[in-house]
Write an enzyme that holds these catalytic residues in place. Sequence first.
Site, PDB file in Angstrom:
ATOM      1  N   ASN A   1       0.900  -0.891  -0.003  1.00  0.00           N
ATOM      2  CA  ASN A   1      -0.035   0.174   0.347  1.00  0.00           C
ATOM      3  C   ASN A   1       0.516   1.597   0.126  1.00  0.00           C
ATOM      4  OD1 ASN A   1       0.693  -0.728   2.272  1.00  0.00           O
ATOM      5  ND2 ASN A   1      -1.100   0.038   3.294  1.00  0.00           N
TER       6      ASN A   1
ATOM      7  N   GLU B   1       4.107  -4.788  12.479  1.00  0.00           N
ATOM      8  CA  GLU B   1       3.051  -3.955  12.349  1.00  0.00           C
ATOM      9  C   GLU B   1       1.846  -4.709  11.251  1.00  0.00           C
ATOM     10  OE1 GLU B   1       2.761  -0.795  13.645  1.00  0.00           O
ATOM     11  OE2 GLU B   1       4.962  -0.640  14.018  1.00  0.00           O
TER      12      GLU B   1
ATOM     13  N   CYS C   1      -3.904   1.132   7.006  1.00  0.00           N
ATOM     14  CA  CYS C   1      -3.578   0.016   7.413  1.00  0.00           C
ATOM     15  C   CYS C   1      -3.914   0.937   8.834  1.00  0.00           C
ATOM     16  CB  CYS C   1      -2.483  -0.295   8.162  1.00  0.00           C
ATOM     17  SG  CYS C   1      -1.157   1.410   8.800  1.00  0.00           S
TER      18      CYS C   1
ATOM     19  N   GLU D   1       7.128   1.717  15.383  1.00  0.00           N
ATOM     20  CA  GLU D   1       7.645   2.136  14.561  1.00  0.00           C
ATOM     21  C   GLU D   1       7.823   3.374  15.000  1.00  0.00           C
ATOM     22  OE1 GLU D   1       6.377   0.189  10.781  1.00  0.00           O
ATOM     23  OE2 GLU D   1       8.462  -0.505  10.475  1.00  0.00           O
TER      24      GLU D   1
HETATM   25  P1  NAD Z   1       0.144  -9.524   3.462  1.00  0.00           P
HETATM   26  O1  NAD Z   1       1.079 -10.316   4.425  1.00  0.00           O
HETATM   27  O2  NAD Z   1       0.285 -10.354   2.148  1.00  0.00           O
HETATM   28  O3  NAD Z   1       2.099  -9.593   2.367  1.00  0.00           O
HETATM   29  C1  NAD Z   1       3.587  -8.883   3.264  1.00  0.00           C
HETATM   30  C2  NAD Z   1       4.702  -9.240   2.665  1.00  0.00           C
HETATM   31  O4  NAD Z   1       4.856 -10.164   3.535  1.00  0.00           O
HETATM   32  C3  NAD Z   1       4.804  -9.137   1.562  1.00  0.00           C
HETATM   33  O5  NAD Z   1       5.789  -8.623   1.263  1.00  0.00           O
HETATM   34  C4  NAD Z   1       4.496 -10.509   1.177  1.00  0.00           C
HETATM   35  O6  NAD Z   1       5.002 -10.875   0.328  1.00  0.00           O
HETATM   36  C5  NAD Z   1       5.275 -10.623   2.142  1.00  0.00           C
HETATM   37  N1  NAD Z   1       4.821 -12.486   3.112  1.00  0.00           N
HETATM   38  C6  NAD Z   1       3.487 -13.279   2.299  1.00  0.00           C
HETATM   39  N2  NAD Z   1       3.676 -14.384   2.651  1.00  0.00           N
HETATM   40  C7  NAD Z   1       5.214 -14.284   3.682  1.00  0.00           C
HETATM   41  C8  NAD Z   1       5.333 -15.607   4.994  1.00  0.00           C
HETATM   42  N3  NAD Z   1       5.606 -16.302   4.967  1.00  0.00           N
HETATM   43  N4  NAD Z   1       6.220 -15.451   5.170  1.00  0.00           N
HETATM   44  C9  NAD Z   1       7.339 -14.295   5.096  1.00  0.00           C
HETATM   45  N5  NAD Z   1       6.657 -12.938   4.379  1.00  0.00           N
HETATM   46  C10 NAD Z   1       5.622 -13.362   3.879  1.00  0.00           C
HETATM   47  O7  NAD Z   1       0.204  -8.139   3.286  1.00  0.00           O
HETATM   48  P2  NAD Z   1      -0.307  -6.784   1.960  1.00  0.00           P
HETATM   49  O8  NAD Z   1      -1.549  -7.291   1.711  1.00  0.00           O
HETATM   50  O9  NAD Z   1       0.763  -6.975   1.404  1.00  0.00           O
HETATM   51  O10 NAD Z   1      -0.601  -5.638   2.872  1.00  0.00           O
HETATM   52  C11 NAD Z   1      -1.419  -5.315   2.970  1.00  0.00           C
HETATM   53  C12 NAD Z   1      -1.668  -5.400   5.082  1.00  0.00           C
HETATM   54  O11 NAD Z   1      -0.734  -4.947   5.139  1.00  0.00           O
HETATM   55  C13 NAD Z   1      -3.465  -5.018   5.742  1.00  0.00           C
HETATM   56  O12 NAD Z   1      -3.877  -6.219   6.500  1.00  0.00           O
HETATM   57  C14 NAD Z   1      -2.822  -3.693   6.555  1.00  0.00           C
HETATM   58  O13 NAD Z   1      -3.267  -3.690   7.579  1.00  0.00           O
HETATM   59  C15 NAD Z   1      -1.070  -4.233   6.839  1.00  0.00           C
HETATM   60  N6  NAD Z   1      -0.604  -3.093   6.489  1.00  0.00           N
HETATM   61  C16 NAD Z   1      -0.352  -2.601   8.126  1.00  0.00           C
HETATM   62  C17 NAD Z   1       0.382  -1.625   8.163  1.00  0.00           C
HETATM   63  C18 NAD Z   1       0.810  -0.822   9.604  1.00  0.00           C
HETATM   64  O14 NAD Z   1       2.030  -0.296   9.763  1.00  0.00           O
HETATM   65  N7  NAD Z   1       0.121  -1.432  10.803  1.00  0.00           N
HETATM   66  C19 NAD Z   1       0.867  -0.511   7.331  1.00  0.00           C
HETATM   67  C20 NAD Z   1       0.584  -0.834   5.812  1.00  0.00           C
HETATM   68  C21 NAD Z   1      -0.514  -1.773   5.978  1.00  0.00           C
END
Ligand code: NAD
Length: 463
Positions: A139, A235, A269, A443
Amino acid sequence: MTIDGQAAPTAATFDVLNPATSEVYAQAPECSKEQLDAAMESAAKAYRDWKSDESFRRDALRQAAGVLMNASAELAPILTSEQGKPIPEATIEFFAAGMWLQYYADLEVPREVIQDDDAAFVEVVRKPLGVVAAITPWNFPVVLASWKIAPALMAGNTMVLKPSPFTPLSTLKVGELLRDVLPPGVFNVVSGGDELGAWMSSHPVPRKISFTGSVATGKKVAASAAPDLKRVTLELGGNDPAILLDDIDPADVADKVYRQAFANNGQVCSAIKRVYVPEAKYDEVVDALASHAKAAKVGNGMDADTQLGPINNRPQFERVSELVADAIKGGARAVTGGKAMDSPGYFFEPTILADITDGTRIVDEEQFGPALPVIPYRDLDDAVERANATHFGLSGSVWSGDPERAAEVAERLECGTAWVNTHLALAPHQPFGGAKWSGIGVENGPWGLYGFTELQVLHRSKQ
Ligand code: NAD
């Protein structure tokens, strides 16, 4: 990719799609296991010198900040093409990343003296951890990476960073630009699919995993870091409530709530993801929110007049479509929007859902897209209880003409950040993190830097 300060071509590549067209926009490098090992080894080697010269680190981070800010115009179209957001917002991401680097380059963390008497002189010293594996979502690929790069490197760690497979290109570019600024191995950028993230979180070299993404993946990361007792910062997702009190000005508050729910097309998020409105003001607020959503110009982020771009990727587009359809099937009213747009990209009509309540999936789950449920309430205590009745705990907000009264309610929210009369007000000096399933650790601010350190007690006996 960038490994050991150099370009690292790969044997395999994968498609990156432009969400505004759903067509393949570019090929991204697919990191092999051997290349990940090389990146980790390079980071471990670079750590030996990098950790020992703080003023060198400050200078390097300041330079890095300048490089990213200067390159924002060149890099913004790449971010827009892979992520979907409008060009001005893509440009701001690179500036914001520069701001974060600058903030940490200037941050002084004093050594704490906890005892100085006849018996002993005792200090608490913060030491870096070693190699950090950083994993980011799609995002805000660039700014969220900077929330990790800046404090981790400032604290003396080195890093291997992996962006999301949906948005790898802008982060790969950041790695490329910083090759001349940071010593080889200090900052490595690799790309690949989800399995690359799993290799990183179970790899023997990193001492810390800094992860931003979904709750489901965060749990997997925590599990795979556990056998090696790697430190983790997680996060994760949010389902942020906004509670409007009975003294609000509906038009004014709806304007602000709309912007903080639909920022980045709802893919934030900590965006507002459900709104609780007193019954007496309900119709006015719903109508005002709907008029903003109706007026929004949805389109390709490359077009100058676009306000909201597409949803970033097909799985997320399908998820938003499914949650909205489920709500409508359950009796909710789409005051405006309610369906995908007739277009080849992943465009969804900005949607306001009324006559809906808790127990509906789009209220209880994280929609992460341009659809906002508006929920009526009669009793404020009941609204607070419903706002808290969730595993999520990222942030929330309370809105009122009486900020003191709102602050009392805000303090009752079970979340990492509770805003009054605003939402999404994030800054480098303000710690950000989630309660409950929304995360572990924070963070930003000095606290964000502490997360990349370990305490050492330096105890000098005087006897
Ligand atoms: P996601 O969890 O699908 O992927 C995030 C990252 O993790 C990607 O780089 C992905 O390739 C990697 N990943 C996937 N499987 C993995 C594994 N088994 N081990 C290690 N890494 C792995 O999330 P997304 O769809 O990319 O992002 C959206 C989500 O992120 C939403 O839930 C959003 O709320 C959250 N988010 C949180 C914050 C925060 O600061 N709290 C900020 C932005 C987004």
